[in-house]
Scaffold this motif. Structure first.
Motif, PDB file in Angstrom:
ATOM      1  N   ASP A  23       0.376  -1.044  -0.583  1.00  0.00           N
ATOM      2  CA  ASP A  23      -0.271  -0.334   0.181  1.00  0.00           C
ATOM      3  C   ASP A  23       0.672   1.200   0.320  1.00  0.00           C
ATOM      4  OD1 ASP A  23      -0.844   2.151   0.096  1.00  0.00           O
ATOM      5  OD2 ASP A  23      -2.764   1.316   2.203  1.00  0.00           O
ATOM      6  N   THR A  25       0.223   4.601  -0.390  1.00  0.00           N
ATOM      7  CA  THR A  25       0.073   5.828   0.600  1.00  0.00           C
ATOM      8  C   THR A  25      -0.807   5.534   1.878  1.00  0.00           C
ATOM      9  OG1 THR A  25      -2.347   6.019  -0.381  1.00  0.00           O
ATOM     10  CG2 THR A  25       0.201   6.839  -2.221  1.00  0.00           C
ATOM     11  N   ASP A  29      -5.712   2.667  -1.687  1.00  0.00           N
ATOM     12  CA  ASP A  29      -6.529   2.677  -3.459  1.00  0.00           C
ATOM     13  C   ASP A  29      -5.278   3.290  -3.916  1.00  0.00           C
ATOM     14  OD1 ASP A  29      -5.745   5.407  -2.520  1.00  0.00           O
ATOM     15  OD2 ASP A  29      -7.280   6.042  -3.373  1.00  0.00           O
ATOM     16  N   HIS A  30      -3.604   2.920  -2.896  1.00  0.00           N
ATOM     17  CA  HIS A  30      -2.571   3.065  -4.318  1.00  0.00           C
ATOM     18  C   HIS A  30      -2.371   2.190  -4.307  1.00  0.00           C
ATOM     19  CE1 HIS A  30      -4.193   7.143  -4.494  1.00  0.00           C
ATOM     20  NE2 HIS A  30      -2.881   7.611  -5.905  1.00  0.00           N
ATOM     21  N   TYR A  31      -2.002   1.276  -5.252  1.00  0.00           N
ATOM     22  CA  TYR A  31      -0.771  -0.080  -4.560  1.00  0.00           C
ATOM     23  C   TYR A  31       0.521  -0.775  -5.647  1.00  0.00           C
ATOM     24  CZ  TYR A  31      -4.036  -1.359  -1.201  1.00  0.00           C
ATOM     25  OH  TYR A  31      -5.528  -1.855  -0.179  1.00  0.00           O
ATOM     26  N   GLU A  32       1.621  -1.374  -5.772  1.00  0.00           N
ATOM     27  CA  GLU A  32       1.962  -1.780  -6.248  1.00  0.00           C
ATOM     28  C   GLU A  32       2.191  -3.251  -5.392  1.00  0.00           C
ATOM     29  OE1 GLU A  32       6.560  -1.264  -6.854  1.00  0.00           O
ATOM     30  OE2 GLU A  32       7.101  -1.913  -4.915  1.00  0.00           O
ATOM     31  N   VAL A  65      -9.739   0.723  -7.224  1.00  0.00           N
ATOM     32  CA  VAL A  65      -8.246   0.360  -6.587  1.00  0.00           C
ATOM     33  C   VAL A  65      -8.166   2.209  -7.445  1.00  0.00           C
ATOM     34  CG1 VAL A  65      -6.050  -0.231  -7.435  1.00  0.00           C
ATOM     35  CG2 VAL A  65      -8.119  -2.040  -6.657  1.00  0.00           C
ATOM     36  N   HIS A  66      -7.303   3.317  -6.855  1.00  0.00           N
ATOM     37  CA  HIS A  66      -6.988   4.564  -8.419  1.00  0.00           C
ATOM     38  C   HIS A  66      -5.830   4.170  -8.572  1.00  0.00           C
ATOM     39  CE1 HIS A  66      -7.005   8.414  -8.980  1.00  0.00           C
ATOM     40  NE2 HIS A  66      -5.544   8.689  -9.278  1.00  0.00           N
ATOM     41  N   ALA A  67      -4.566   3.638  -8.518  1.00  0.00           N
ATOM     42  CA  ALA A  67      -3.345   3.540  -9.332  1.00  0.00           C
ATOM     43  C   ALA A  67      -2.699   2.363  -8.364  1.00  0.00           C
ATOM     44  CB  ALA A  67      -2.280   4.621  -8.809  1.00  0.00           C
ATOM     45  N   SER A  69       0.526  -0.139  -9.774  1.00  0.00           N
ATOM     46  CA  SER A  69       2.033   0.096 -10.177  1.00  0.00           C
ATOM     47  C   SER A  69       1.852  -1.460 -10.403  1.00  0.00           C
ATOM     48  CB  SER A  69       3.492   0.523  -9.643  1.00  0.00           C
ATOM     49  OG  SER A  69       3.848  -0.537  -9.898  1.00  0.00           O
TER      50      SER A  69
END
Length: 75
Positions: A23, A25, A29-32, A65-67, A69
């Protein structure tokens, strides 16, 4: 979607593979994600990433899920 839920979803699609979820952030909702799977053999890097993205199609469409990577590897 929590990191644990993402890892579970990936585990269902890529059983017995190395999977890591971060996660980025703290807002869930911002994941790698990192997936190492022999399912990627013969696929281009773009196809590998599309394969992983398809696991989260509904969440990406709604913005849950916004972003995302993606890092993939063939063992």
């Amino acid at each position: 979607m929590t990191p644990e839920q993402m890892k579970e979803r990936l585990s269902q699609n890529y059983p017995n593979c190395k999977i890591e979820v971060y996660d980025l952030t703290g807002t869930q909702d911002h994941y790698e994600v990192f997936v190492e799977s022999d399912k990627f053999a013969g696929l281009s890097r773009i196809q590998q990433h599309q394969h992983v993205m398809s696991c989260f199609g509904p969440e990406l469409k709604t913005g849950e899920v916004h972003a995302l990577s993606i890092k993939t590897k063939i063992p």
